[in-house]
Design a protein around this motif. Sequence first.
Motif, PDB file in Angstrom:
ATOM      1  N   ARG A 210       0.832  -1.196   0.000  1.00  8.48           N
ATOM      2  CA  ARG A 210       0.000   0.000   0.000  1.00  8.48           C
ATOM      3  C   ARG A 210       0.874   1.256   0.000  1.00  8.48           C
ATOM      4  N   LEU A 212      -0.019   4.249   0.736  1.00  5.22           N
ATOM      5  CA  LEU A 212      -0.387   5.110   1.853  1.00  5.22           C
ATOM      6  C   LEU A 212      -0.934   4.273   3.001  1.00  5.22           C
ATOM      7  N   GLU A 213      -0.546   4.641   4.212  1.00 10.73           N
ATOM      8  CA  GLU A 213      -1.088   4.036   5.423  1.00 10.73           C
ATOM      9  C   GLU A 213      -1.721   5.147   6.254  1.00 10.73           C
ATOM     10  N   SER A 214      -2.132   4.832   7.472  1.00  9.59           N
ATOM     11  CA  SER A 214      -2.700   5.848   8.351  1.00  9.59           C
ATOM     12  C   SER A 214      -1.683   6.959   8.585  1.00  9.59           C
ATOM     13  N   GLU A 215      -2.172   8.200   8.684  1.00 16.18           N
ATOM     14  CA  GLU A 215      -1.290   9.344   8.942  1.00 16.18           C
ATOM     15  C   GLU A 215      -0.842   9.295  10.404  1.00 16.18           C
ATOM     16  N   MET A 216       0.485   9.172  10.606  1.00 14.22           N
ATOM     17  CA  MET A 216       1.002   8.975  11.956  1.00 14.22           C
ATOM     18  C   MET A 216       1.991  10.037  12.406  1.00 14.22           C
ATOM     19  N   GLN A 235       3.412   6.949   5.777  1.00 12.44           N
ATOM     20  CA  GLN A 235       2.795   7.129   7.088  1.00 12.44           C
ATOM     21  C   GLN A 235       2.803   8.593   7.541  1.00 12.44           C
ATOM     22  N   LYS A 237       1.864  12.552   7.930  1.00 10.82           N
ATOM     23  CA  LYS A 237       0.653  13.350   7.903  1.00 10.82           C
ATOM     24  C   LYS A 237       0.651  14.272   6.678  1.00 10.82           C
ATOM     25  N   TYR A 238      -0.530  14.793   6.361  1.00  9.29           N
ATOM     26  CA  TYR A 238      -0.660  15.655   5.197  1.00  9.29           C
ATOM     27  C   TYR A 238       0.283  16.862   5.322  1.00  9.29           C
ATOM     28  N   ARG A 263      -0.648  13.465  -0.540  1.00  8.49           N
ATOM     29  CA  ARG A 263      -0.558  14.047   0.802  1.00  8.49           C
ATOM     30  C   ARG A 263       0.382  15.243   0.878  1.00  8.49           C
TER      31      ARG A 263
END
Length: 330
Positions: A210, A212-216, A235, A237-238, A263
């Motif tokens: 993937r 993109l994963e969750s924004e961490m 991972q 953040k934007y 992102r």
Amino acid sequence: MFNALVVEKDDETGKTSAGVSQISLDDLPHGEVTVAVEYSTVNYKDGLCIGPGGGLVRRYPHVPGIDFAGTVEASEDDRYKPGDKVVLTGWRVGEAHWGGYSQKARVKADWLVPLPEGLDTKQAMAVGTAGFTAMLAVMALEDHGLKPGHGPVLVTGAAGGVGSVATAILGNLGYEVAGVTGRPETADYLKSLGATQIVAREEINETVKRPLESEMWSGCVDAVGGAMLARVLGQMKYGASVAAVGLAGGAALPATVVPFLLRGVNLLGIDSVMQPYDNRLRAWSRIASDLPMDKLEAMIQPATLSDLPKLGSDILAGQVKGRVVVDVNA
């Protein structure tokens, strides 16, 4: 005559050997400023130059040591006079030009910076190229919008030289710091520097399909590169940034452009070797003000010139924690 760590190469076998030898001022290369070296340190590049060279050393015999701090002994340049305290990092000193593993060094005046107020020469070498690079990385992240309170900042290779200083600086500035390490025994050390979270290396060093994963992470200082950097990019953040400072995990980057496009993630390259003079002064000034000296002391592993051959191999094997400070006169 004075002592230096000299690396010799056998022309027949191509093998190198390093040991403490006596040399003279006449042996030193050309330069406008002669410095009585007080302290140096050990970086990954030093390990290469002490050992097989890694393609960095051009001519033998060679004196490694990419960093040093000491006192000006003689100067042909008006910017420096005898008695001035100076620091040198980068400019291929210790690689193409003889470096700091010597009681005296001769270099170009342009390569030096004045020792910043608030630091002594030992502390400056506890910082060294690793700490200087860490500060450049933090400055670059801040220049691209990083602020405390935006979320955790990831530091990969956190127990190494760059990672240790980055963790201490970020923690001191009020950031949440997540330190990545493959050595569980360094967790308490990293927490003492300011890490609020420890991330096991195996959790983050695998490539995933993937993009993109969750924004961490609100930011990242990455000393590893390779698959770990690719994973971290997905991972972020934007609008967050990754400051890339090393390649301990490899030079390849098995990533996609998706994090950049969807992102707005920034990948910032950090070079400490050819950094312009004004930004060097800015970084050293920030180090003096933003790196807590008690945390710096906790990172120090003392050493002498005779310890360097073993330390060179240790750092290449990832077995050096924190910052080695070499007393060249001990």
